[in-house]
Enzyme design. Structure first.
Site, PDB file in Angstrom:
ATOM      1  N   LYS A   8       0.785  -1.388   0.079  1.00 44.30           N
ATOM      2  CA  LYS A   8      -0.176  -0.028  -0.490  1.00 44.30           C
ATOM      3  C   LYS A   8       1.200   1.013  -0.308  1.00 44.30           C
ATOM      4  CE  LYS A   8      -1.795  -0.992   3.724  1.00 44.30           C
ATOM      5  NZ  LYS A   8      -1.762  -2.587   4.225  1.00 44.30           N
ATOM      6  N   ARG A  82      -9.741   0.514   8.640  1.00 42.98           N
ATOM      7  CA  ARG A  82      -9.611  -1.047   8.490  1.00 42.98           C
ATOM      8  C   ARG A  82     -11.215  -1.770   9.162  1.00 42.98           C
ATOM      9  NH1 ARG A  82      -3.253  -2.096   8.884  1.00 42.98           N
ATOM     10  NH2 ARG A  82      -2.359  -0.404   7.402  1.00 42.98           N
ATOM     11  N   ARG A 121      11.990  -8.541   5.214  1.00 40.12           N
ATOM     12  CA  ARG A 121      12.229  -6.890   5.045  1.00 40.12           C
ATOM     13  C   ARG A 121      12.520  -6.821   5.925  1.00 40.12           C
ATOM     14  NH1 ARG A 121       6.058  -3.404   4.969  1.00 40.12           N
ATOM     15  NH2 ARG A 121       6.446  -4.045   6.566  1.00 40.12           N
ATOM     16  N   ARG A 154      10.735  -4.110  11.070  1.00 39.76           N
ATOM     17  CA  ARG A 154      10.045  -3.697  11.934  1.00 39.76           C
ATOM     18  C   ARG A 154       9.781  -4.096  12.747  1.00 39.76           C
ATOM     19  NH1 ARG A 154       5.532  -1.183   8.740  1.00 39.76           N
ATOM     20  NH2 ARG A 154       3.512  -2.249   9.715  1.00 39.76           N
ATOM     21  N   ARG A 165      -1.388 -11.052  12.085  1.00 39.67           N
ATOM     22  CA  ARG A 165      -1.877  -9.403  11.173  1.00 39.67           C
ATOM     23  C   ARG A 165      -2.847  -9.926  10.441  1.00 39.67           C
ATOM     24  NH1 ARG A 165       3.975  -6.689  10.183  1.00 39.67           N
ATOM     25  NH2 ARG A 165       3.090  -5.265   8.722  1.00 39.67           N
TER      26      ARG A 165
HETATM   27  P1  ADP Z   1       0.796  -2.972   7.214  1.00 43.65           P
HETATM   28  O1  ADP Z   1      -0.139  -2.300   6.288  1.00 43.65           O
HETATM   29  O2  ADP Z   1       1.928  -4.164   6.343  1.00 43.65           O
HETATM   30  O3  ADP Z   1       0.416  -3.967   8.797  1.00 43.65           O
HETATM   31  P2  ADP Z   1       0.655  -0.691   8.245  1.00 43.65           P
HETATM   32  O4  ADP Z   1       2.490   0.245   8.323  1.00 43.65           O
HETATM   33  O5  ADP Z   1      -0.227  -0.174   7.579  1.00 43.65           O
HETATM   34  O6  ADP Z   1       1.167  -2.070   7.517  1.00 43.65           O
HETATM   35  O7  ADP Z   1       0.406  -0.491   9.862  1.00 43.65           O
HETATM   36  C1  ADP Z   1       1.183  -1.207  10.903  1.00 43.65           C
HETATM   37  C2  ADP Z   1      -0.011  -0.886  11.881  1.00 43.65           C
HETATM   38  O8  ADP Z   1      -0.796   0.066  12.597  1.00 43.65           O
HETATM   39  C3  ADP Z   1      -0.688  -2.114  11.663  1.00 43.65           C
HETATM   40  O9  ADP Z   1      -0.441  -4.150  12.174  1.00 43.65           O
HETATM   41  C4  ADP Z   1      -1.555  -1.788  13.041  1.00 43.65           C
HETATM   42  O10 ADP Z   1      -1.709  -2.420  14.379  1.00 43.65           O
HETATM   43  C5  ADP Z   1      -1.777  -0.595  12.878  1.00 43.65           C
HETATM   44  N1  ADP Z   1      -2.971   0.695  12.225  1.00 43.65           N
HETATM   45  C6  ADP Z   1      -2.244   0.856  10.897  1.00 43.65           C
HETATM   46  N2  ADP Z   1      -3.911   1.009  10.593  1.00 43.65           N
HETATM   47  C7  ADP Z   1      -5.045   1.345  11.123  1.00 43.65           C
HETATM   48  C8  ADP Z   1      -6.217   1.689  11.239  1.00 43.65           C
HETATM   49  N3  ADP Z   1      -7.032   2.387  10.405  1.00 43.65           N
HETATM   50  N4  ADP Z   1      -7.010   0.705  12.436  1.00 43.65           N
HETATM   51  C9  ADP Z   1      -6.102  -0.286  13.490  1.00 43.65           C
HETATM   52  N5  ADP Z   1      -5.055  -0.093  13.428  1.00 43.65           N
HETATM   53  C10 ADP Z   1      -4.694   0.435  12.158  1.00 43.65           C
END
Ligand code: ADP
Length: 213
Positions: A8, A82, A121, A154, A165
């Site tokens: 994304k 989400r 990664r 990370r 996740r």
């Molecule tokens: P990825 O999609 O690879 O998990 P992101 O950087 O988008 O990576 O998100 C990392 C973490 O941040 C998620 O696992 C979650 O804990 C939190 N997060 C991100 N966006 C949201 C959201 N809209 N609602 C709740 N938690 C979120």
């Protein structure tokens, strides 16, 4: 929208020539964590476990980001909404702002590919460059090609957490696709195709053109 590691953030970066404002909820959270605020500390605990940040915190930070922000070229939201509650609130915000959502892009990646991608990664903590130990390794082991900083993994990129996740994505986020499909806004793309090709397909599908600055 997309499963963890579907790309994304990379896609959003590839769309920067559209001059839209880009926001990544994950990046907002990581920034908050670095500042060590009480909210940041709570977020760190949740992210480390691979769980979603609670809706009230997510909505609070996203609302703060959105409030009063205007963009002639629109917005690209990466990783938000989400959950069902986030989607409902977001629809309300759009209505209040007199704006409309024009598309929802869903990037799909299988669980096994997700684990392969994310467990290998590595990231430069200074300039954010992303490496993959097998497919895109740094020239000098463990160091960023452009700034020489020591690369890091990370905290949520370890296998057990990646699988959690993914499960949460399937349970809470993937079902939102129906909401956007019902609105006629959903486009689904495989995240297994190379990034450049994916970007080209997005430009083509939505009839987009780079905007001169
Ligand atoms: P990825 O999609 O690879 O998990 P992101 O950087 O988008 O990576 O998100 C990392 C973490 O941040 C998620 O696992 C979650 O804990 C939190 N997060 C991100 N966006 C949201 C959201 N809209 N609602 C709740 N938690 C979120």
């Amino acid at each position: 929208m997309g499963s963890p590691g579907a790309g994304k953030g990379t896609l959003a970066a590839n769309l920067r020539t559209l001059n839209a404002e880009h926001v990544s909820s994950g990046d907002l959270f990581r920034r908050e964590m670095k500042r060590n605020t009480p909210v940041g500390i709570a977020i760190r605990k949740t992210m480390k476990r691979g769980e979603l940040v609670p809706d009230h915190l997510t909505l609070g930070l996203m609302r703060k980001w959105f409030w009063g922000r205007k963009s002639a070229r629109g917005f690209i939201l990466d990783g938000f909404p989400r959950t069902r509650i986030q989607a409902v609130c977001f629809d309300e915000w759009m209505e209040t702002r007199g704006e409309v959502l024009t598309a929802c892009v869903l990037l799909e990646l299988s669980e096994s590919e997700t684990v392969k991608r994310l467990s290998q990664r590595r990231i430069c903590p200074k300039d954010g460059t992303v490496y993959h130990l097998a497919h895109n390794p740094p020239r000098c082991e463990g160091r960023c090609d452009s700034c020489g900083s020591t690369l890091v993994q990370r905290e949520d990129d370890i296998e057990e957490v990646i699988r959690r996740r993914y499960a949460i994505y399937e349970r809470l986020t993937r079902p939102l696709a129906d909401h956007y499909a019902n609105l006629g806004l959903l486009s689904v793309f495989s995240a297994e195709i190379p990034q450049e090709e994916l970007t080209a397909r997005i430009f083509e599908t939505f009839n987009l053109a780079p905007v001169p600055r």
